[in-house]
Structures are given as structure tokens and as C-alpha cells.
Design a protein around this motif. Structure first.
Motif, short mmCIF file in Angstrom:
data_model
loop_
_atom_site.label_atom_id
_atom_site.label_comp_id
_atom_site.label_asym_id
_atom_site.label_seq_id
_atom_site.Cartn_x
_atom_site.Cartn_y
_atom_site.Cartn_z
N LEU A 1 -29.95 58.83 -36.38
CA LEU A 1 -30.34 58.07 -35.06
C LEU A 1 -29.00 57.16 -34.52
CD1 LEU A 1 -32.86 57.09 -33.78
CD2 LEU A 1 -33.15 55.19 -35.08
N VAL A 2 -28.59 57.40 -33.20
CA VAL A 2 -27.58 57.30 -32.54
C VAL A 2 -27.65 56.09 -31.45
CG1 VAL A 2 -25.62 58.24 -31.11
CG2 VAL A 2 -26.59 59.76 -32.97
N GLU A 3 -27.33 54.89 -31.77
CA GLU A 3 -27.46 53.98 -30.84
C GLU A 3 -26.25 53.73 -29.95
OE1 GLU A 3 -28.71 49.18 -30.62
OE2 GLU A 3 -28.87 50.39 -32.76
N VAL A 4 -26.21 53.56 -28.65
CA VAL A 4 -25.13 53.30 -27.76
C VAL A 4 -24.83 52.08 -27.68
CG1 VAL A 4 -24.14 53.89 -25.70
CG2 VAL A 4 -25.62 55.61 -26.57
N ASP A 5 -23.63 51.61 -28.20
CA ASP A 5 -23.16 50.11 -28.21
C ASP A 5 -23.15 49.72 -26.81
OD1 ASP A 5 -23.49 50.39 -30.78
OD2 ASP A 5 -21.24 50.98 -30.91
N ARG A 6 -23.23 48.33 -26.61
CA ARG A 6 -22.93 47.74 -25.43
C ARG A 6 -23.69 47.96 -24.19
NH1 ARG A 6 -16.30 47.88 -26.30
NH2 ARG A 6 -16.10 46.65 -28.30
N MET A 7 -24.87 48.69 -24.30
CA MET A 7 -25.52 48.95 -23.14
C MET A 7 -26.01 47.50 -22.31
SD MET A 7 -25.32 52.29 -22.58
CE MET A 7 -26.74 52.20 -21.18
N THR A 8 -26.46 46.59 -22.98
CA THR A 8 -26.91 45.54 -22.55
C THR A 8 -25.93 45.01 -21.54
OG1 THR A 8 -28.23 45.00 -24.28
CG2 THR A 8 -27.62 43.05 -23.00
#
Length: 742
Positions: A343-350
Motif C-alpha cells: 500500500l503506497v500512500e503519497v505524502d503531503r497531498m493535503t
């Protein structure tokens, strides 16, 4: 080749004929093939041409008998020698000998193989030897063996007619074989034949190619086939074959996957039928193997396109769950089948959405997804999971550790900058992974564990990957215990500040006389646990931020750093030394932040210009107006504001002039790219030029090699920080360092 004089007997009236021409046309009847004309009979060994001519004088079609020496005859068919005058198209070879010994039989075998003509042996022997001689001759390929003393016109004509029929049938058989072979090649099918009595299987060359075996050896057993079949398909295929053999199915027809030489799975269709004897017993089974992979792939593409995520063009979450359900089933059924889920979560999207809006942030996410799809290839099944997350499924891996290599590749791919609304930006990913080694029974269990691993990667500082282990299932309790220990550490004074020196270059009369001079320090928090020793900031700082403990910890750090700097000024007289302290996002919301700063400056009478606060761009971009007002109030007290990790944020250029800042710290990711070349310094040169244009100071952090410092100096960088110059050290070591400079 010259014929011996007087050895050719003409049976036709004029001694010439059209010759016998064998036809390979499928619609030509036997009568057409045996149409009147002349054929050539070649005699070798003993010269019986005259005798044979007399016996064949009344035969139709007419026969011309020629005697040819053995060596010359062999030269015609093996060495390309030209037949002598009168020989138009040899039809039959007669070998007349006194004895069928090994040498003669060997020569006959060689001549039959090279000439591909029917051969008749005539031997001078007794009648009781007839059967044995015939058997010997036929073993080497001759059509018959006659005894010289038994030759009659009727017998000789019968043998020649038999030879002609043999030629005709061989031609028809060769034609049918060629037509069948052409049809098989056109269909691109592999053929197989299973001898059920002897349990032996013949596999054609095309079958080998489909299996990726090529010309290598293949055991003639059914297991050679079944061993290459996908674990999920092999039992069903075996059952289908057995049911057809038992007569429960009218034909064998089965689609399944086989592994090729590249390790990929290919879809094939196997068809076959059983041949039974008069009693209904299965004797043999024959069939074909058709490659369905291109059709299956097109079908899969059409199906997945109808269920793909609109933004990334990737298969969506339901497709992942279907694929994962099959993988779980396979892993439980077959011990040698393993899978890995990531599972790859892209950081800092918020922050991206807050800075640029949803449309631009979504475009950035789609760019990252496209990069991963291109870099990972077809072996990694990539899916849109939810929100800012992508999922990857690796099936039938050799070892679960392959997931770590894929994660490393993902980090490298994502590290490259990308453009958002005309500005370059960067991000990282937090990756969690798990594998079939945990003996999952349900898809939900896999998703729960891989999500826990991803959360762990994010909580441990992002830009990393974590492999799930069972301890993560109790991580909540562990985090709670760590939080309690951290609260106790604050109360019992277990927190420490370490200080990393920041240098500048004092110019000499010549470059060789220039020297490093300490300009200040950065204060970095450490936790000295009574049992564990120094605890990594990456472990306790995220917990402190999540729980709000970072606020009292931050107040303590500001007070302790200011007191320490004041002490150094008093002890060593170096009043130009500065000290930087980091502010987190939660500290910006601390209602007592300004009061804490005012109190400690008054207590120590410290020159505010020597005290600096560092904030990252992401902190500054959260509630821009409120943060800007706070920074202006801090700066009005004479305290400098620096942007930490500059270049990794989201609005570096567009908002830089709005913030009341005094300097930039170039992020270590840019410094690490420096290799002495002009190409490697492009980003650093731009940042330094930007800072100089805005009247801001610059510090480069993360310097680990001397050539990096030299290259930064040439570009106009003012101050330098990194392990090459000095690691973070406790206060006692800093005092020793400063004392050594006196």
C-alpha cells in the motif's frame, strides 16, 4: 557418367520414352500416375541388365534397364554426379549380389537413404535362404529380395508394380504430411500424443515453443506438461483429462495457464480425443495446444477499462479485492505460491490541495501513478486503492523479500521533482507491505495488516517502507505506553538538546589560507531513556506531535537553548555565535509561544539576533495568513525566522515574498545531488540566486563530502552544516570544542 557398352537394354520400340514423372497433385488418380511412358531401372553390383531386360520385354509401361557401377551410382545420389545418357528419371534400383554381408547391407542402407528410391535385391542363393535374406534386405529398407534362380517375368513384374505403388503411396503420404504440417503451422498450435498403454507422451516442437522449452530435453510423460500448469488450474486440468479417458466427457477441452521460459503465465486451450480399441479400452489420446494469451489479455484490458479509476486510469479497489481473493485461495492451496501486497500512500497531498486546489493536486497524484505504472512494469499489478493511496499486488514471487526491492524502486521513482501549476515540487511516499507468509484466510485480514504497516511508515517519519509483523496489531498499546513514558521523561528531565555546528568560511589572502569558522549551532532534541538509551527523534517526535506533548517539549527546548547560548557567550566571549531551534506545526498554535520567547530573552538578556527559529514550508503553508502574522510578531522582537528544508514544500516561490523570513536552509536532498558537475548544481544555484535576490541568507545542510562544500562555496553559499563538518553533540562536547578554539 558413362554407361558400360552393351549394358542398356531397350524395351520400347525406339529406345526412348517420355520417362516416368511422379506427380504430387492431390487430385491425380492412380491411373494418371501409371500412364504409359518409359521408366528407368538401374542395376548395380553384378551385371544382370541383359537378363532383366529379357524378363521385362512385355511389361507396360515399358522399362529401360541400365547397368551402373556401384561407386558411380552412389556418386549420382550423394555427390551430385550427372546420370549418363539415356537415363531420364530412375525409378527403381536393383542390387544383384552373391552375398548379403554386412558391408553390402550397409552400402544398400546408405544408397536408399540418399536416393529415396525403392530398392530390390537379387541374390544367388538356395531356396531355404529366401526368408532370411528377405528379412535382412527389408531391415535396411529394401522392398524385397528375390533369388536369382527363381526369377520369372511374372514375379519380376509383380515386384516392380509393387515398387511403383510404393512410390505413389509415399508421394501421397508425403503430400498429406506436408498439408497437415502446413495447417498446423498456420494454426500455430502445439501437438501432443499420449500413449496410454505405455504412459509415454510425444510433444511437438511447437508445443515446446509454447511452453518455452525450445529444443531442450523433455521427459515423455504427462507430468512434463502438468508441472508447468498454474497451481490453481492443474487439478481441474488433470480431472478433465481423466474424465475424458473414462468416457465421462465426449472430448477433452480445457483452458489453463502455463509458465513460459520467462516465468510469465500464458493462457492456453488444450483439446484432444481418445482412440479406443474394439473393446472400448483407451489406447491413445491426441490433441492440440492453442495460445490464448493475446485474446485473454484483450479481454482483461476491456474488462478492467470498464472498472478503472477515472483519474489514474488504473484498476479500482474492487478489482484489487478480486485479484487478492484468488491469491489468498492459491496461497492456502499450494505451499509454493506466495504473494506480496503493498500500500503506497503519497505524502503531503493535503498540503498540495490546500496550496494549489483539488484539480492541481489530483493532476500531481495522477503523474505519480503514471510514473509508477511505467517503472514497475507488468509484473507488478497496480491499483487505485482510495484517496491518496495506491495498491500493488505481486503474485507467485520467489520470496516475500522481493517487496523490499520494489519499495526501493518506488522511492527512487517518486523522488524526482514534478510540476504543479508551473512550479516544481517534491513529495515522498509511505509504503506498507505484507505477504502470504502470515497465512491469511480472508482478504479483509490482508487489507487490515497492510494498512497498519502503511500507518506505521507514516508515523515513523514518512518517506520509508515498513513490513508488517504481528507486533503492529498491538501497536496501539505500544504507542500508548511510549506516550506515557514520554510524559514521564518530560517530568523527570530525560530530554536533552544536542547541538550541530554551522560553519562559515573566513576568507584569507589566498584560497589556501581560507578556513572554517563556527558561526552557530542548531539545537536538536534527544530523549535519554533510562533503559533504552538515546531514543531516535523519528520515534518519539511524531508521538509528541500527535498527542500535543510537543508543545511543552517545545517550550522547554526554547528556554534550554537560549540559556545554553547565553552561557557560551559569557564563558567564551563569542557573542556572535547564534543558535537555531525548530518549531513544529503544533507549536505555531501554542498560545504561550510569544510569552515563552519574551520571558527567556528577558531572563538571559540574550541578543535576539543570535536566536533563530526554523519552520518548514509545510508548517508555513498551513493557514498562511495566521502564520504570517505570528512570524511578524516574532521577528519584531529581533528573533530571526528561517525556512527549513527549503525546496521540498509546495509553494516555495509563489509565497516566499509574503513571509517575513531572514534566511533559507537548502534541503539535504539537493545537496546530495551535487557531484561537482554543473548539471547537478542547477537547483542549488537557483535557490541561492533567489535568496540573494530577496536579500536572504543561505545555509546548506546535509553536507557529507568535501567536494559538496567546495561546490556550494563557489555558488555563493554563506554557511554550511552536515556530518562532514560535525555531527550533533551534547553540550559538554560543544564546550570542549569552543574551548579548543581559544
Amino acid at each position: 557418367m558413362a554407361l558400360r557398352s552393351g549394358t542398356s537394354s531397350k524395351v520400347s520400340e525406339d529406345g526412348r520414352g517420355a520417362g516416368h514423372e511422379r506427380s504430387t497433385r492431390s487430385n491425380e488418380s492412380e491411373e494418371d500416375t501409371l500412364a504409359p511412358g518409359r521408366s528407368d531401372l538401374l542395376v548395380t553390383g553384378e551385371d544382370l541388365s541383359g537378363r532383366l531386360s529379357e524378363l521385362l520385354v512385355g511389361m507396360q509401361p515399358q522399362v529401360a534397364v541400365h547397368y551402373v557401377d556401384q561407386d558411380e551410382l552412389l556418386a549420382i545420389f550423394t555427390g551430385g554426379a550427372v546420370p549418363g545418357e539415356g537415363i531420364e528419371e530412375p525409378e527403381i534400383i536393383v542390387v544383384a549380389v552373391s552375398l548379403l554381408d554386412m558391408a553390402t547391407l550397409s552400402w544398400m542402407r546408405r544408397l536408399i537413404a540418399s536416393s529415396r528410391l525403392p530398392m530390390l535385391a537379387i541374390v544367388k542363393a538356395h531356396a531355404e535362404q529366401r526368408s532370411a535374406l528377405r528379412r535382412r534386405a527389408q531391415e535396411v529398407g529394401a522392398i524385397d529380395c528375390l533369388l536369382y534362380g527363381e526369377l520369372t517375368p511374372a514375379l519380376l513384374e509383380a515386384v516392380i508394380v509393387h515398387a511403383r505403388n510404393h512410390i505413389h503411396q509415399s508421394a501421397r503420404l508425403a503430400e498429406l504430411r506436408d498439408r497437415f504440417s502446413l495447417a498446423i503451422r498456420g494454426a500455430r498450435d502445439g501437438m501432443w500424443e499420449w500413449d496410454l498403454v505405455r504412459s509415454r507422451v510425444f510433444y511437438s516442437q511447437r508445443w515446446r515453443e509454447l511452453m518455452g522449452i525450445g529444443s531442450g530435453p523433455v521427459e515423455p510423460t504427462i507430468e512434463s506438461w502438468l508441472s508447468l500448469v498454474h497451481p490453481q488450474d492443474v487439478d481441474d486440468l488433470r480431472g478433465n483429462l481423466e474424465n475424458h479417458i473414462k468416457g465421462l466427457l465426449p472430448v477433452h477441452e480445457h483452458e489453463h495457464r502455463v509458465r513460459d521460459s520467462e516465468g510469465d503465465w500464458r493462457w492456453v486451450l488444450s483439446r484432444g480425443v481418445v482412440h479406443r480399441d474394439i473393446d472400448g479400452r483407451a489406447m491413445r489420446m491426441a490433441g492440440s495446444l492453442t495460445d490464448l494469451t493475446p485474446y485473454r489479455q484483450r479481454e482483461l484490458n476491456i474488462r478492467e477499462r470498464s472498472r478503472e479509476d477515472k483519474l489514474t486510469k488504473l484498476p479500482d479497489r474492487p478489482v484489487l479485492f478480486e485479484r487478492l481473493a484468488r491469491a489468498v485461495e492459491l496461497a492456502r492451496a499450494h505451499e509454493d505460491f506466495e504473494f506480496v501486497v503493498m500500500l503506497v500512500e503519497v505524502d503531503r497531498m493535503t498540503q498540495l490541495r490546500d496550496s494549489y486546489g483539488v484539480v492541481e493536486a489530483d493532476a500531481a497524484f495522477a503523474t505519480i501513478a503514471a510514473r509508477l505504472r511505467e517503472a514497475l512494469g507488468s509484473e507488478c499489478a497496480l491499483f487505485r486503492f482510495e484517496g491518496d493511496k495506491l495498491a500493488i499486488l505481486l503474485e507467485d514471487v520467489d520470496h516475500p523479500g522481493v517487496g523490499t526491492h520494489v519499495a526501493d524502486q518506488i522511492h527512487r521513482v517518486v523522488a524526482d521533482p514534478f510540476e504543479v501549476a508551473g512550479a516544481l515540487s517534491f513529495t515522498t511516499v509511505s509504503i506498507g507491505m505484507t505477504s502470504s507468509a502470515h497465512d491469511y484466510a480472508k482478504v479483509e485480514e490482508v487489507i487490515s495488516d497492510v494498512s497498519a504497516a502503511t500507518d506505521t511508515a507514516r508515523e515513523r517519519g514518512r518517506n520509508r517502507h515498513e513490513i508488517f509483523d504481528t507486533s503492529m496489531r498491538i501497536e496501539a498499546r505500544t504507542l500508548l505506553a511510549l506516550e506515557m513514558s514520554l510524559r514521564q521523561a518530560i517530568d523527570e528531565g530525560e530530554l536533552r538538546l544536542h547541538y550541530q555546528p554551522i560553519y562559515t568560511i573566513a576568507a584569507g589572502r589566498t584560497p589556501e589560507e581560507s578556513r572554517w569558522v563556527i558561526a552557530g549551532f542548531e539545537a536538536l532534541m534527544r530523549w535519554e531513556h533510562p533503559e533504552r538509551g538515546l531514543v531516535s527523534p523519528g520515534e518519539f517526535i511524531p508521538i509528541a506531535e500527535d498527542t500535543g506533548l510537543i508543545i511543552p517539549m517545545g517550550r522547554w527546548a526554547i528556554r534550554q537553548a537560549a540559556r545554553t547560548l547565553h552561557g557560551w557567550h559569557e564563558e567564551f566571549g563569542r557573542t556572535n555565535l547564534s543558535l537555531s531551534v525548530n518549531l513544529s506545526a503544533k507549536q505555531v498554535d501554542d498560545p504561550l509561544l510569544l510569552e515563552t520567547i519574551d520571558t527567556i530573552l528577558a531572563e538571559t538578556s540574550l541578543d535576539p539576533a543570535c536566536f533563530k527559529l526554523e519552520l518548514t514550508e509545510s508548517v508555513m503553508m498551513d493557514r498562511v495568513d495566521e502564520v504570517t502574522e505570528l512570524l511578524q510578531q516574532i521577528r519584531s522582537r529581533g528573533v530571526e525566522i528561517w525556512i527549513d528544508d527549503f525546496g521540498t514544500g509546495y509553494s516555495s516561490l509563489s509565497y516566499l515574498q509574503r513571509f517575513p523570513v531572514d534566511g533559507l536552509k537548502i534541503d539535504r536532498s539537493f545537496v546530495m545531488q551535487l557531484d561537482g558537475s554543473e548539471r547537478s548544481e542547477a537547483m542549488v544555484r537557483t535557490i541561492i540566486a533567489l535568496a540573494q535576490g530577496l536579500g536572504l541568507h543561505v545555509i546548506a545542510e546535509g553536507i557529507e563530502e568535501r567536494f559538496q562544500a567546495e561546490q556550494l562555496g563557489r555558488l555563493g553559499c554563506e554557511r554550511f552544516q552536515g556530518f562532514m563538518l560535525g555531527k550533533p553533540m551534547p553540550e559538554s562536547r560543544i564546550r570542549e570544542l569552543l574551548a579548543s578554539l581559544d
